[in-house]
Design an enzyme around this catalytic site. Structure first.
Site, short mmCIF file in Angstrom:
data_model
loop_
_atom_site.label_atom_id
_atom_site.label_comp_id
_atom_site.label_asym_id
_atom_site.label_seq_id
_atom_site.Cartn_x
_atom_site.Cartn_y
_atom_site.Cartn_z
N ARG B 82 -7.30 -17.28 -21.31
CA ARG B 82 -7.26 -15.87 -20.89
C ARG B 82 -6.70 -15.73 -19.48
O ARG B 82 -6.06 -14.75 -19.14
CB ARG B 82 -8.65 -15.23 -20.99
CG ARG B 82 -9.67 -15.84 -20.06
CD ARG B 82 -10.95 -15.02 -19.98
NE ARG B 82 -12.02 -15.78 -19.36
CZ ARG B 82 -13.04 -15.25 -18.73
NH1 ARG B 82 -13.15 -13.93 -18.65
NH2 ARG B 82 -13.98 -16.00 -18.19
N SER B 109 -12.48 -9.03 -17.67
CA SER B 109 -12.74 -10.20 -18.51
C SER B 109 -11.52 -10.66 -19.28
O SER B 109 -11.32 -11.85 -19.47
CB SER B 109 -13.86 -9.89 -19.50
OG SER B 109 -15.05 -9.58 -18.80
N GLU B 130 -11.84 0.98 -29.24
CA GLU B 130 -10.80 0.03 -29.64
C GLU B 130 -9.88 0.57 -30.73
O GLU B 130 -8.68 0.30 -30.74
CB GLU B 130 -11.45 -1.28 -30.10
CG GLU B 130 -12.23 -2.01 -29.00
CD GLU B 130 -13.61 -1.43 -28.73
OE1 GLU B 130 -14.07 -0.58 -29.54
OE2 GLU B 130 -14.24 -1.79 -27.73
N PHE B 155 -14.01 -7.13 -31.02
CA PHE B 155 -13.75 -5.69 -31.10
C PHE B 155 -12.29 -5.40 -31.43
O PHE B 155 -11.99 -4.44 -32.14
CB PHE B 155 -14.17 -5.02 -29.79
CG PHE B 155 -15.52 -5.49 -29.32
CD1 PHE B 155 -16.61 -5.42 -30.18
CD2 PHE B 155 -15.69 -6.06 -28.08
CE1 PHE B 155 -17.85 -5.89 -29.78
CE2 PHE B 155 -16.94 -6.54 -27.68
CZ PHE B 155 -18.02 -6.46 -28.52
N HIS B 181 -12.12 -14.14 -25.56
CA HIS B 181 -13.53 -14.38 -25.91
C HIS B 181 -13.70 -14.62 -27.41
O HIS B 181 -14.65 -14.14 -28.03
CB HIS B 181 -14.41 -13.22 -25.44
CG HIS B 181 -14.47 -13.10 -23.94
ND1 HIS B 181 -13.36 -12.83 -23.17
CD2 HIS B 181 -15.51 -13.21 -23.08
CE1 HIS B 181 -13.70 -12.79 -21.90
NE2 HIS B 181 -15.00 -13.02 -21.81
N ASP B 189 -23.59 -15.23 -24.97
CA ASP B 189 -23.64 -13.85 -25.48
C ASP B 189 -24.05 -13.80 -26.96
O ASP B 189 -24.49 -12.77 -27.46
CB ASP B 189 -22.28 -13.16 -25.30
CG ASP B 189 -22.14 -12.54 -23.92
OD1 ASP B 189 -23.15 -12.52 -23.19
OD2 ASP B 189 -21.04 -12.10 -23.59
N ARG B 239 -12.45 -17.59 -23.61
CA ARG B 239 -13.13 -17.34 -22.35
C ARG B 239 -13.30 -18.64 -21.56
O ARG B 239 -13.11 -18.66 -20.34
CB ARG B 239 -14.51 -16.74 -22.63
CG ARG B 239 -15.42 -16.70 -21.42
CD ARG B 239 -16.78 -16.10 -21.77
NE ARG B 239 -17.66 -16.11 -20.62
CZ ARG B 239 -18.56 -17.06 -20.39
NH1 ARG B 239 -18.69 -18.08 -21.22
NH2 ARG B 239 -19.34 -17.00 -19.33
#
Lengths: 275, 388
Positions: B82, B109, B130, B155, B181, B189, B239
């Site tokens: 990322r 992020s 989204e 998402f 991610h 998470d 991530r």
């Protein structure tokens, strides 16, 4: 700027022709959605005759206006109006919904035919129209983007995502025309899922929102003029219409949302429309 | 068949790679060093007790696995794909004024913030919405813009799947969905955020190209290639910081797999963070006298048929590894292709029809059977089937 009587008559004639084409196309296809586009014919005719900057000669001009049919199932009306404009060959209307035809059961993007976006899944049209309006704004183009929606489509959450962001980015070049006929597939809107006052809702989201009689050509024209004069907010025209307008036995009936007329019914409808 | 220039994969070159170039990080060239610095990359020079296993986000508190702890600890450079995305986007913004970037309230992020800061007039935050972001991206693309739309993979690919189908793929528009991610390596998470189904959801869509870069070098090159490609693309990014594998001489091409290790006993075909695990597994197998070919399959769709058919014919057995459900991802695509063109025993390493959970990335890769040891073990099973 008010419409001249001559212009008003021209728009009325185009609306009548759109209705005839809708009945013929859906009858020939033996399937499709006649009720919605019959109800939208007056505001579609007013929009395309008087306001829309899409012509056979400017189809490939990147700065021209754009149109998105958010309630894509009403595409018989769009194809009819594009045929009136000379963008779709009239002969092609007969191929509606048939194998190999570019006139799909729901619109498929086609730069040669003036179909600017693929639609069909409700809720997506306002987002794509917003993207077009945003691009025009970034480029500093005079492009206006018109998108249709409906009361039923307003039950989709994505409509309100787009309503939020279009107002946030101040897309004054974006106008949505919402076909509010109080009918959805499963019946009367108030019984199925009441979307309540859409003018108030759009206004609460930061839009320039107007209620308009969707069969009053002068009123529709005035509302579209007001939308063009708006400089800070996107505009929403809540067009109150009757489903099946112009064909007495279809008017106000949810059952004509997605059913084709048989031979006798088509004949009767065309007789009524040719009066 | 393309042979990658390998910069480093965490273990000493034993046996030597045929045709591949393994260089220790001390030999880092200025261009690479520049990228690594731009990415804020850290360099590990850890001792035997705390170095990452092949740089694999190893939690120092976990016991080091026997096989790797016996090896000489090299310096391992790690970077997140990322981060490379953010750097690449900002560079592309200078070259192409038509590039527009959208994000859904995760720009810090996803690293699109780098672009937003450099080109504020071409960045639009769409808020936590989204589906609308994908539709807006499609509308922008219909007007001639090259649109990058980012969010977390969960998402972007999950929540917005149907708008992607209707507004991006059906009209075949130039929208680049760069989702970060992805996978178990999101870590703590937990399952709501650990997207393990995106490759299935994206590769099933007509007109969609699907890319999973294996490291930050490949990610940067892939983003450049994606910007030049006309049509919808899904890029899966991570991530976690993962080992830098490729040399800056590496040439990325959409639709082309790359052989990163030579061998003829079986082929390990991996994408994303699993390439490091596959390379480490190949070393474990090498110590047992098994010579594994390792292929980086960065493009899941369209698949590189030639490299896969050659691997199946040369090796007679193929193992796939991905940080994704075993159903519907790389393994499914490779299996389907080879079933038609070169049927051989196949082993699919992926998450086995379950959701993830909260833990460190490294713990999860081990628990869900995606680490090097698991790949080595499944390779032994595969070899038994091949030789049965």
């Amino acid at each position: 700027m008010t419409l001249t009587p001559k212009k008003q008559q021209e728009i009325e004639a185009v609306a009548r022709q759109i209705r005839v084409d809708i009945v013929e196309m859906v009858h020939a296809a033996a399937c499709g959605h006649p009720g919605g586009p019959l109800g939208m014919a007056d505001f579609m005719a007013t929009l395309w005759v008087e306001h829309m900057g899409i012509e056979p000669g400017n189809l490939h001009d990147p700065k021209r206006d754009r149109f998105v049919l958010g309630n894509g199932h009403t595409c018989a009306g769009l194809y009819a109006v594009l045929a009136h404009k000379g963008i779709i060959p009239r002969e092609m209307l007969k191929s509606f919904r048939k194998l190999g035809s570019p006139l799909q059961g729901h619109p498929h993007k086609n730069p040669e035919l003036g179909i600017d976006m693929s639609t069909g899944s409700l809720g997506t049209g306002l987002s794509t129209a917003q993207g077009m309006a945003l691009a025009a704004k970034i480029n500093g183009w005079p492009t206006r983007v018109y998108v249709t929606s409906s009361d039923g489509e307003s039950e989709e959450g994505q409509i309100w995502e787009a309503a939020t962001s279009a107002a946030h980015y101040g897309l004054a070049n974006l106008t949505v025309l919402v076909d509010f006929n109080n009918i959805q597939i499963d019946g009367v809107m108030r019984e199925v899922m009441d979307v309540r006052d859409l003018r108030e809702k759009y206004a609460a989201f930061g839009w320039h929102a107007i209620d308009v009689d969707g069969h009053d050509i002068a009123a529709i024209d005035a509302a579209l003029c007001a939308a063009r004069e708006e400089t800070a907010r996107p505009s929403a025209l809540i067009c109150h219409t009757t489903i099946g307008k112009g064909v007495s036995f279809m008017e106000g009936k949810a059952s004509w949302h997605g059913v084709a007329p048989n031979d006798a019914e088509a004949q009767e409808a065309l007789a009524e429309l040719s009066v | 068949m393309a042979q990658a220039n390998l910069r480093y994969f965490g273990l000493p070159p034993s046996p030597p790679l045929i045709g591949a170039r393994l260089r220790p990080p001390q030999g880092t060239r200025p261009a690479l060093q520049e990228l690594l610095e731009a990415l804020g990359t850290s360099e590990y020079n850890a001792g035997p007790d705390q170095r990452p296993s092949a740089g694999f986000f190893r939690n120092p508190s976990l016991p080091i696995r026997r096989v790797t702890s016996t090896l000489t600890p090299p310096a391992v450079q790690v970077a997140a794909t990322r981060d490379a995305y953010g750097v690449a986007l900002a560079e592309l913004g200078k070259d192409n004024p038509e590039i527009i970037v959208l994000d859904a309230d995760l720009s810090g992020s996803t690293r699109t913030k780098t672009f937003a800061q450099a080109f504020p007039k071409r960045f639009f935050n769409m808020g936590v919405a989204e589906s609308n972001m994908m539709g807006t991206a499609a509308g922008l693309a219909a007007m001639g813009k090259v649109v990058f739309a980012s969010s977390f993979a969960m998402f972007a690919a999950g929540k917005a799947w149907e708008p992607i189908r209707q507004t991006v793929c059906i009209p075949n528009l130039n929208v680049k969905i760069c989702a970060t991610h992805a996978g178990l390596t999101v870590g703590e998470d937990g399952k709501s955020h650990q997207m393990l189904e995106d490759l299935a959801l994206m590769q099933v869509l007509p007109n969609m190209t699907v890319i999973v870069p294996a490291d930050s070098i490949e990610a940067k090159l892939a983003i450049r290639a994606v910007a030049a490609h006309d049509g919808p693309v899904y890029v899966r990014l991570s991530r976690a910081k993962t080992p830098v594998i490729f040399d800056e001489d590496y040439v990325f091409k959409i639709g082309r797999g790359t052989q990163v290790r030579a061998g003829n006993d079986l082929a390990l075909v991996a994408c994303g963070v699993e390439l490091s695990a596959a390379l480490e597994a190949a070393e474990i197998l090498a110590a047992e006298g098994v010579n594994a070919r390792v292929i980086n399959m960065a493009t899941i769709k369209p698949l590189d048929k030639d490299i896969l058919v050659a691997a199946a014919r040369d090796c007679g057995a193929v193992l796939t590894a991905e940080e994704h459900q075993a159903i519907g991802g790389l393994g499914s695509a490779v299996s389907q292709l080879l079933a038609h063109h070169a049927p051989v025993p196949i082993e699919v390493v992926g998450v086995r029809d379950s959701f993830g959970e909260s833990a460190t990335a490294d713990q999860l890769l081990e628990k869900y059977g995606l680490d090097a040891q698991s790949i080595a073990s499944r390779s032994r099973d595969l070899l038994r089937r091949k030789n049965a």
